[in-house]
Design a protein around this motif. Structure first.
Motif, PDB file in Angstrom:
ATOM      1  N   GLY A 100       0.876  -1.153   0.000  1.00 30.39           N
ATOM      2  CA  GLY A 100       0.000   0.000   0.000  1.00 30.39           C
ATOM      3  C   GLY A 100       0.913   1.201   0.000  1.00 30.39           C
ATOM      4  N   LYS A 101       0.347   2.397  -0.129  1.00 31.04           N
ATOM      5  CA  LYS A 101       1.165   3.607  -0.200  1.00 31.04           C
ATOM      6  C   LYS A 101       0.867   4.542   0.963  1.00 31.04           C
ATOM      7  N   ASN A 136       4.046  -2.774   3.358  1.00 29.48           N
ATOM      8  CA  ASN A 136       3.184  -3.957   3.350  1.00 29.48           C
ATOM      9  C   ASN A 136       1.925  -3.652   4.147  1.00 29.48           C
ATOM     10  N   PRO A 137       0.794  -4.293   3.821  1.00 31.42           N
ATOM     11  CA  PRO A 137      -0.436  -4.050   4.570  1.00 31.42           C
ATOM     12  C   PRO A 137      -0.230  -4.293   6.067  1.00 31.42           C
ATOM     13  N   GLY A 138      -0.864  -3.426   6.874  1.00 31.08           N
ATOM     14  CA  GLY A 138      -0.756  -3.532   8.320  1.00 31.08           C
ATOM     15  C   GLY A 138      -1.011  -2.193   8.975  1.00 31.08           C
ATOM     16  N   THR A 139      -0.912  -2.164  10.291  1.00 36.42           N
ATOM     17  CA  THR A 139      -1.114  -0.935  11.057  1.00 36.42           C
ATOM     18  C   THR A 139       0.245  -0.410  11.498  1.00 36.42           C
ATOM     19  N   ILE A 158      -2.552   0.485   6.562  1.00 38.25           N
ATOM     20  CA  ILE A 158      -2.218   0.422   5.140  1.00 38.25           C
ATOM     21  C   ILE A 158      -2.874  -0.822   4.556  1.00 38.25           C
ATOM     22  N   GLU A 159      -3.565  -0.623   3.433  1.00 33.66           N
ATOM     23  CA  GLU A 159      -4.180  -1.733   2.705  1.00 33.66           C
ATOM     24  C   GLU A 159      -3.505  -1.858   1.353  1.00 33.66           C
ATOM     25  N   ALA A 160      -3.437  -3.084   0.822  1.00 33.60           N
ATOM     26  CA  ALA A 160      -2.814  -3.317  -0.476  1.00 33.60           C
ATOM     27  C   ALA A 160      -3.481  -2.458  -1.548  1.00 33.60           C
ATOM     28  N   VAL A 164      -2.729   6.076   1.813  1.00 34.70           N
ATOM     29  CA  VAL A 164      -3.098   6.802   3.035  1.00 34.70           C
ATOM     30  C   VAL A 164      -2.249   8.055   3.096  1.00 34.70           C
ATOM     31  N   ILE A 165      -2.876   9.208   3.431  1.00 38.72           N
ATOM     32  CA  ILE A 165      -2.145  10.465   3.544  1.00 38.72           C
ATOM     33  C   ILE A 165      -2.162  10.909   5.003  1.00 38.72           C
ATOM     34  N   VAL A 166      -0.964  11.233   5.547  1.00 41.44           N
ATOM     35  CA  VAL A 166      -0.836  11.766   6.906  1.00 41.44           C
ATOM     36  C   VAL A 166      -0.392  13.210   6.772  1.00 41.44           C
TER      37      VAL A 166
END
Length: 167
Positions: A100-101, A136-139, A158-160, A164-166
């Protein structure tokens, strides 16, 4: 007036002798430079070597890039002089998909970006639609630490194949 100008020049000369400079010539240039544990910025921007003002004496310099083996060196800085640190980092094996990005935004483009307390780079590397950190996907816990100002910390999932923008 001449006496005042002479005093100012003498004061500036004393200040220059009270600090030294560390010049970093590091491959890759995007590596983060930490002096005595404090992030001071990327090693280079646009292929130009960076220099940092440093108090005279012995200092620990750490070069960090998530794609390379970390380098830690003891460097002695002399007042009024420039010390050059030339290093080439060794690449690590690439991460395996799925990814994921993660994108980050902050007014300080050189603010350090940490994921789960691990330095990943600076904001300007992950701040627009064409740039992102692949994870990789995860928290994850994401922390943005500006050179001046308060850090921002957020927990993200994060999902494949998603971004996500912070901020």
């Amino acid at each position: 007036m001449r006496v005042l100008a002479a005093l100012v020049l003498a004061s500036l000369a004393c200040l220059a002798a009270d600090t030294g400079r560390l010049k970093t010539e590091v491959n890759p240039g995007r590596a983060g430079v930490f002096i005595d544990g404090k992030y001071v910025g990327p090693a280079a921007n646009f292929k130009i070597a960076r220099t940092y003002d440093v108090a005279p004496g012995e200092h620990e310099v750490r070069l960090v890039d998530p794609r390379y083996q970390e380098i830690v060196k003891r460097v002695t800085i002399a007042g009024g002089k420039t010390t050059v640190m030339k290093e080439t980092m060794t690449a690590l094996p690439p991460a395996k998909p799925p990814f994921g990005k993660l994108r980050v935004e902050n007014a300080d483009h050189f603010a350090a970006v940490y994921v789960n307390d691990r330095f990943m780079g600076h904001v300007d590397e992950f701040s627009n639609f064409a740039q992102a950190l692949l994870l990789n996907p995860g928290t994850y816990e994401v922390k943005i630490v500006p050179l001046n100002g308060s850090p921002v910390t957020k927990s993200v999932t994060i999902e494949a194949n998603k971004t996500v923008i912070v901020k």
